[in-house]
Design a protein around this motif. Sequence first.
Motif, PDB file in Angstrom:
ATOM      1  N   TYR A  36       0.831  -1.206   0.000  1.00  0.00           N
ATOM      2  CA  TYR A  36       0.000   0.000   0.000  1.00  0.00           C
ATOM      3  C   TYR A  36       0.867   1.259   0.000  1.00  0.00           C
ATOM      4  O   TYR A  36       0.573   2.222  -0.693  1.00  0.00           O
ATOM      5  N   ARG A  83      -8.036   7.902  -5.787  1.00  0.00           N
ATOM      6  CA  ARG A  83      -7.112   6.809  -5.473  1.00  0.00           C
ATOM      7  C   ARG A  83      -6.313   7.090  -4.206  1.00  0.00           C
ATOM      8  O   ARG A  83      -6.085   6.173  -3.402  1.00  0.00           O
ATOM      9  N   CYS A  99      -7.398   1.193 -13.223  1.00  0.00           N
ATOM     10  CA  CYS A  99      -7.651   0.792 -14.617  1.00  0.00           C
ATOM     11  C   CYS A  99      -8.398   1.893 -15.365  1.00  0.00           C
ATOM     12  O   CYS A  99      -8.165   2.101 -16.559  1.00  0.00           O
ATOM     13  N   LEU A 140      -8.691  -5.219   2.047  1.00  0.00           N
ATOM     14  CA  LEU A 140      -8.492  -5.901   0.759  1.00  0.00           C
ATOM     15  C   LEU A 140      -9.571  -5.525  -0.254  1.00  0.00           C
ATOM     16  O   LEU A 140      -9.277  -5.343  -1.444  1.00  0.00           O
ATOM     17  N   LEU A 141     -10.807  -5.393   0.196  1.00  0.00           N
ATOM     18  CA  LEU A 141     -11.879  -4.989  -0.716  1.00  0.00           C
ATOM     19  C   LEU A 141     -11.667  -3.557  -1.210  1.00  0.00           C
ATOM     20  O   LEU A 141     -11.913  -3.258  -2.383  1.00  0.00           O
ATOM     21  N   THR A 142     -11.196  -2.698  -0.328  1.00  0.00           N
ATOM     22  CA  THR A 142     -10.873  -1.328  -0.733  1.00  0.00           C
ATOM     23  C   THR A 142      -9.742  -1.343  -1.756  1.00  0.00           C
ATOM     24  O   THR A 142      -9.768  -0.594  -2.733  1.00  0.00           O
ATOM     25  N   SER A 143      -8.773  -2.205  -1.539  1.00  0.00           N
ATOM     26  CA  SER A 143      -7.661  -2.344  -2.480  1.00  0.00           C
ATOM     27  C   SER A 143      -8.167  -2.805  -3.846  1.00  0.00           C
ATOM     28  O   SER A 143      -7.714  -2.311  -4.891  1.00  0.00           O
ATOM     29  N   LEU A 144      -9.094  -3.723  -3.843  1.00  0.00           N
ATOM     30  CA  LEU A 144      -9.673  -4.202  -5.097  1.00  0.00           C
ATOM     31  C   LEU A 144     -10.359  -3.063  -5.845  1.00  0.00           C
ATOM     32  O   LEU A 144     -10.208  -2.911  -7.067  1.00  0.00           O
ATOM     33  N   TYR A 145     -11.081  -2.223  -5.128  1.00  0.00           N
ATOM     34  CA  TYR A 145     -11.744  -1.071  -5.747  1.00  0.00           C
ATOM     35  C   TYR A 145     -10.711  -0.075  -6.278  1.00  0.00           C
ATOM     36  O   TYR A 145     -10.880   0.482  -7.363  1.00  0.00           O
ATOM     37  N   GLU A 146      -9.630   0.136  -5.535  1.00  0.00           N
ATOM     38  CA  GLU A 146      -8.577   1.049  -5.985  1.00  0.00           C
ATOM     39  C   GLU A 146      -7.931   0.533  -7.267  1.00  0.00           C
ATOM     40  O   GLU A 146      -7.608   1.314  -8.161  1.00  0.00           O
ATOM     41  N   ILE A 147      -7.771  -0.757  -7.384  1.00  0.00           N
ATOM     42  CA  ILE A 147      -7.231  -1.347  -8.613  1.00  0.00           C
ATOM     43  C   ILE A 147      -8.173  -1.064  -9.778  1.00  0.00           C
ATOM     44  O   ILE A 147      -7.744  -0.721 -10.879  1.00  0.00           O
ATOM     45  N   HIS A 148      -9.462  -1.172  -9.535  1.00  0.00           N
ATOM     46  CA  HIS A 148     -10.466  -0.860 -10.567  1.00  0.00           C
ATOM     47  C   HIS A 148     -10.342   0.596 -11.010  1.00  0.00           C
ATOM     48  O   HIS A 148     -10.360   0.895 -12.210  1.00  0.00           O
TER      49      HIS A 148
END
Length: 129
Positions: free
Chosen positions: A20, A56, A115, A104-112
């Motif tokens: 992070y 982000r 993109c 981890l779910l927040t991280s997944l959203y940040e990856i989205h």
Amino acid sequence: MTLTTPALLFPAISLLLLAYTNRFLVLAQLIRQLNAREGEHIRPFVVQQIDNLKKRIRLIRTMQVWGVVSFLLCTLAMFALFIQVNLVGTIFFGISLVALIISLLTSLYEIHISCDAIAIELESIGQKK
């Protein structure tokens, strides 16, 4: 549950917080480069990038907060298990896992969102043709 159960999360959470922090540092560098490159006249697609970068940065801060909360609760769980207050240790460990899941779910959203930033860049390249 034994003392070693929450201890298993220590390396994972530490590596996650390091990842992070690296994401944050890359974004900070990107923002500085963008600021130096754009100067006073900001192009429209850069405004989109700035909004994306702000979102982000907020998400990374949220990821870090929940990661630290998870780490702290995991430590408290180990302490409670160490002093043999097993129920409290189990509860702290469970909450620690929930905090880790949120991170981890927040991280997944940040990856989205990241993109989406790449899509904005590709769109601006396509407009140059």
